[in-house]
Motif scaffolding. Structure first.
Motif, PDB file in Angstrom:
ATOM      1  N   VAL A 111     -10.944   3.248  -4.075  1.00  0.00           N
ATOM      2  CA  VAL A 111     -10.520   2.133  -3.253  1.00  0.00           C
ATOM      3  C   VAL A 111      -9.819   2.820  -1.889  1.00  0.00           C
ATOM      4  CG1 VAL A 111      -8.791   0.435  -3.067  1.00  0.00           C
ATOM      5  CG2 VAL A 111     -10.118   0.428  -5.121  1.00  0.00           C
ATOM      6  N   ASP A 112     -10.251   2.467  -0.765  1.00  0.00           N
ATOM      7  CA  ASP A 112      -9.552   2.966   0.541  1.00  0.00           C
ATOM      8  C   ASP A 112      -8.557   1.683   0.702  1.00  0.00           C
ATOM      9  OD1 ASP A 112     -10.776   5.299   0.595  1.00  0.00           O
ATOM     10  OD2 ASP A 112     -12.286   4.712   2.056  1.00  0.00           O
ATOM     11  N   VAL A 113      -7.623   2.249   1.224  1.00  0.00           N
ATOM     12  CA  VAL A 113      -6.443   1.162   1.852  1.00  0.00           C
ATOM     13  C   VAL A 113      -6.233   1.642   3.150  1.00  0.00           C
ATOM     14  CG1 VAL A 113      -4.094   0.220   1.744  1.00  0.00           C
ATOM     15  CG2 VAL A 113      -5.672   0.997  -0.233  1.00  0.00           C
ATOM     16  N   TYR A 114      -6.417   0.350   4.108  1.00  0.00           N
ATOM     17  CA  TYR A 114      -6.222   0.545   5.704  1.00  0.00           C
ATOM     18  C   TYR A 114      -4.991  -0.208   6.036  1.00  0.00           C
ATOM     19  CZ  TYR A 114     -10.738   2.581   6.078  1.00  0.00           C
ATOM     20  OH  TYR A 114     -11.953   3.438   6.040  1.00  0.00           O
ATOM     21  N   ARG A 115      -4.217   0.167   7.045  1.00  0.00           N
ATOM     22  CA  ARG A 115      -3.212  -0.482   7.584  1.00  0.00           C
ATOM     23  C   ARG A 115      -3.652  -1.292   8.814  1.00  0.00           C
ATOM     24  NH1 ARG A 115       0.598   3.144   8.518  1.00  0.00           N
ATOM     25  NH2 ARG A 115       1.580   2.999   6.494  1.00  0.00           N
ATOM     26  N   LEU A 116      -3.378  -2.390   8.888  1.00  0.00           N
ATOM     27  CA  LEU A 116      -3.924  -3.352  10.041  1.00  0.00           C
ATOM     28  C   LEU A 116      -2.537  -3.743  10.810  1.00  0.00           C
ATOM     29  CD1 LEU A 116      -5.712  -4.938  11.723  1.00  0.00           C
ATOM     30  CD2 LEU A 116      -5.617  -6.729   9.887  1.00  0.00           C
ATOM     31  N   ASP A 117      -2.539  -3.365  12.030  1.00  0.00           N
ATOM     32  CA  ASP A 117      -1.581  -3.784  12.996  1.00  0.00           C
ATOM     33  C   ASP A 117      -2.084  -4.656  14.027  1.00  0.00           C
ATOM     34  OD1 ASP A 117       0.393  -2.356  11.820  1.00  0.00           O
ATOM     35  OD2 ASP A 117      -0.303  -0.361  12.915  1.00  0.00           O
ATOM     36  N   ALA A 149       3.021  -4.014   7.502  1.00  0.00           N
ATOM     37  CA  ALA A 149       2.921  -4.654   6.219  1.00  0.00           C
ATOM     38  C   ALA A 149       1.706  -5.116   5.923  1.00  0.00           C
ATOM     39  CB  ALA A 149       3.755  -5.749   6.184  1.00  0.00           C
ATOM     40  N   THR A 150       0.642  -5.444   6.806  1.00  0.00           N
ATOM     41  CA  THR A 150      -0.484  -5.872   6.183  1.00  0.00           C
ATOM     42  C   THR A 150      -1.724  -4.797   5.936  1.00  0.00           C
ATOM     43  OG1 THR A 150      -0.284  -7.652   7.902  1.00  0.00           O
ATOM     44  CG2 THR A 150      -2.530  -7.437   6.904  1.00  0.00           C
ATOM     45  N   TYR A 151      -2.081  -4.833   4.911  1.00  0.00           N
ATOM     46  CA  TYR A 151      -3.205  -4.024   4.417  1.00  0.00           C
ATOM     47  C   TYR A 151      -4.494  -4.460   3.971  1.00  0.00           C
ATOM     48  CZ  TYR A 151       0.831  -0.811   4.200  1.00  0.00           C
ATOM     49  OH  TYR A 151       2.092  -0.104   4.539  1.00  0.00           O
ATOM     50  N   LEU A 152      -5.496  -3.913   4.282  1.00  0.00           N
ATOM     51  CA  LEU A 152      -6.863  -4.137   3.742  1.00  0.00           C
ATOM     52  C   LEU A 152      -7.366  -3.355   2.877  1.00  0.00           C
ATOM     53  CD1 LEU A 152      -8.412  -4.983   7.298  1.00  0.00           C
ATOM     54  CD2 LEU A 152      -7.239  -6.575   5.671  1.00  0.00           C
ATOM     55  N   VAL A 153      -7.995  -3.689   1.481  1.00  0.00           N
ATOM     56  CA  VAL A 153      -8.400  -2.895   0.636  1.00  0.00           C
ATOM     57  C   VAL A 153      -9.870  -3.062   0.402  1.00  0.00           C
ATOM     58  CG1 VAL A 153      -7.961  -2.453  -2.040  1.00  0.00           C
ATOM     59  CG2 VAL A 153      -6.082  -3.531  -0.574  1.00  0.00           C
ATOM     60  N   PHE A 154     -10.562  -1.797   0.397  1.00  0.00           N
ATOM     61  CA  PHE A 154     -11.925  -1.699   0.468  1.00  0.00           C
ATOM     62  C   PHE A 154     -12.366  -0.661  -0.885  1.00  0.00           C
ATOM     63  CE2 PHE A 154     -10.768  -2.516   4.570  1.00  0.00           C
ATOM     64  CZ  PHE A 154     -11.950  -3.338   4.946  1.00  0.00           C
ATOM     65  N   ALA A 155     -13.430  -1.216  -1.735  1.00  0.00           N
ATOM     66  CA  ALA A 155     -14.171  -0.451  -2.591  1.00  0.00           C
ATOM     67  C   ALA A 155     -14.956   0.336  -1.932  1.00  0.00           C
ATOM     68  CB  ALA A 155     -14.981  -1.336  -3.751  1.00  0.00           C
ATOM     69  N   SER A 166      -6.850  -8.496   1.354  1.00  0.00           N
ATOM     70  CA  SER A 166      -6.055  -7.974   2.368  1.00  0.00           C
ATOM     71  C   SER A 166      -4.490  -8.407   1.138  1.00  0.00           C
ATOM     72  CB  SER A 166      -5.806  -9.190   3.488  1.00  0.00           C
ATOM     73  OG  SER A 166      -5.717 -10.310   3.140  1.00  0.00           O
ATOM     74  N   VAL A 167      -3.577  -7.560   1.532  1.00  0.00           N
ATOM     75  CA  VAL A 167      -2.415  -7.734   0.830  1.00  0.00           C
ATOM     76  C   VAL A 167      -1.284  -7.514   1.954  1.00  0.00           C
ATOM     77  CG1 VAL A 167      -2.546  -5.310   0.030  1.00  0.00           C
ATOM     78  CG2 VAL A 167      -1.240  -7.101  -1.156  1.00  0.00           C
ATOM     79  N   LEU A 168      -0.226  -8.012   1.900  1.00  0.00           N
ATOM     80  CA  LEU A 168       1.142  -7.722   2.825  1.00  0.00           C
ATOM     81  C   LEU A 168       2.083  -7.289   1.623  1.00  0.00           C
ATOM     82  CD1 LEU A 168       2.301  -8.569   5.096  1.00  0.00           C
ATOM     83  CD2 LEU A 168       3.172 -10.714   4.023  1.00  0.00           C
ATOM     84  N   ILE A 169       2.491  -6.124   2.109  1.00  0.00           N
ATOM     85  CA  ILE A 169       3.338  -5.244   1.320  1.00  0.00           C
ATOM     86  C   ILE A 169       4.540  -4.666   2.340  1.00  0.00           C
ATOM     87  CG2 ILE A 169       3.836  -3.011  -0.263  1.00  0.00           C
ATOM     88  CD1 ILE A 169       0.808  -3.105  -0.939  1.00  0.00           C
ATOM     89  N   ARG A 170       5.728  -5.217   2.205  1.00  0.00           N
ATOM     90  CA  ARG A 170       6.887  -4.870   2.959  1.00  0.00           C
ATOM     91  C   ARG A 170       7.367  -3.885   2.250  1.00  0.00           C
ATOM     92  NH1 ARG A 170       7.514 -11.033   3.587  1.00  0.00           N
ATOM     93  NH2 ARG A 170       5.998 -11.457   5.294  1.00  0.00           N
ATOM     94  N   PHE A 179       3.949   0.760  -4.407  1.00  0.00           N
ATOM     95  CA  PHE A 179       2.818   0.239  -3.614  1.00  0.00           C
ATOM     96  C   PHE A 179       1.637   0.166  -4.447  1.00  0.00           C
ATOM     97  CE2 PHE A 179      -0.811   0.947  -0.725  1.00  0.00           C
ATOM     98  CZ  PHE A 179      -0.534   0.063   0.272  1.00  0.00           C
ATOM     99  N   LEU A 180       1.193   1.268  -5.311  1.00  0.00           N
ATOM    100  CA  LEU A 180       0.299   1.173  -6.421  1.00  0.00           C
ATOM    101  C   LEU A 180       0.331  -0.105  -7.233  1.00  0.00           C
ATOM    102  CD1 LEU A 180      -2.152   2.467  -7.580  1.00  0.00           C
ATOM    103  CD2 LEU A 180      -0.717   3.899  -8.831  1.00  0.00           C
ATOM    104  N   GLY A 181       1.455  -0.460  -7.622  1.00  0.00           N
ATOM    105  CA  GLY A 181       1.720  -1.597  -8.341  1.00  0.00           C
ATOM    106  C   GLY A 181       1.515  -3.066  -7.488  1.00  0.00           C
ATOM    107  N   HIS A 182       1.671  -3.078  -6.446  1.00  0.00           N
ATOM    108  CA  HIS A 182       1.291  -4.253  -5.683  1.00  0.00           C
ATOM    109  C   HIS A 182      -0.190  -4.309  -5.474  1.00  0.00           C
ATOM    110  CE1 HIS A 182       5.220  -5.503  -4.318  1.00  0.00           C
ATOM    111  NE2 HIS A 182       5.274  -4.282  -3.855  1.00  0.00           N
ATOM    112  N   LEU A 183      -0.734  -3.264  -5.163  1.00  0.00           N
ATOM    113  CA  LEU A 183      -2.272  -2.941  -5.275  1.00  0.00           C
ATOM    114  C   LEU A 183      -3.032  -3.381  -6.439  1.00  0.00           C
ATOM    115  CD1 LEU A 183      -3.309   0.088  -3.238  1.00  0.00           C
ATOM    116  CD2 LEU A 183      -3.325  -2.053  -2.245  1.00  0.00           C
ATOM    117  N   ARG A 184      -2.511  -2.997  -7.504  1.00  0.00           N
ATOM    118  CA  ARG A 184      -3.171  -3.461  -8.951  1.00  0.00           C
ATOM    119  C   ARG A 184      -2.923  -5.037  -9.080  1.00  0.00           C
ATOM    120  NH1 ARG A 184      -0.607   1.647 -11.346  1.00  0.00           N
ATOM    121  NH2 ARG A 184      -2.751   2.710 -11.944  1.00  0.00           N
TER     122      ARG A 184
END
Length: 188
Positions: A111-117, A149-155, A166-170, A179-184
């Motif tokens: 999984v790749d995680v991108y931060r979106l602004d 705080a906005t992340y896009l998650v890709f396989a 997409s996930v919001l992690i503040r 962070f890993l827990g939020h993604l899971r």
């Protein structure tokens, strides 16, 4: 802070074509086309700021996310209507999009995680009520979440990344156990 003007690029051209295909698939035609919908109901074209350099699939997901948030804030029946105050949101821009982490074995996949602004625009900023970490500049550009705080998650599968969510992690940084827990949680 004055942001650099967007510059043309093949990636942006491909993104623009993808957005037109998206609009056509939703029944929203470009200005000048005959449409049963009033012109102001059409989705915005959006802007991608200079320096955004990611795979096309990542940019398309970011554009769709920004447009979805803009449309939600513009919808008088949405949960954002009280904060939007009838301001009307007419555009979005992607200010930053970067790969911040890769997990080699998250829920059985790479999984790749991108931060979106990004920001969304209102021509009437005085009508907007801010809450939490939101920011609004004098030109009407609203950051509808906390900064960064906005992340896009890709396989990572084959040649192109596959958008998962997409996930919001503040409250924590990429790479941390929290962070890993939020993604899971977002992926389950």
């Amino acid at each position: 802070m004055k942001l650099p003007r967007p510059r043309p690029s093949p990636l942006r051209a491909a993104a623009a074509v993808s957005m037109l295909v998206f609009l056509a698939s939703c029944g929203l035609l470009p200005a000048g086309s005959s449409s049963p919908l009033p012109e102001e109901s059409c989705a915005s074209a959006g802007q991608i700021m200079e320096g955004v350099d990611v795979p096309e699939a990542v940019l398309e997901a970011a554009m769709a996310h920004a447009e979805s948030v803009r449309a939600s804030w513009d919808d008088p029946g949405s949960s954002y209507a009280g904060m939007a105050g009838g301001a009307g949101f007419d555009d979005w821009r992607i200010e930053g999009l970067e790969l911040v982490d890769r997990y080699d074995a998250l829920e059985g996949r790479v999984v790749d995680v991108y931060r979106l602004d990004y920001r969304i625009h209102t021509p009437n900023p005085n009508a907007v009520m801010l809450a939490g970490g939101m920011e609004l500049d004098q030109e009407g550009w609203l950051l509808p979440t906390s900064p960064g705080a906005t992340y896009l998650v890709f396989a990572v599968e084959g040649e192109a990344p596959v958008f998962l969510c997409s996930v919001l992690i503040r409250d924590c940084a990429p790479g941390s156990e929290a962070f890993l827990g939020h993604l899971r949680g977002a992926l389950s």
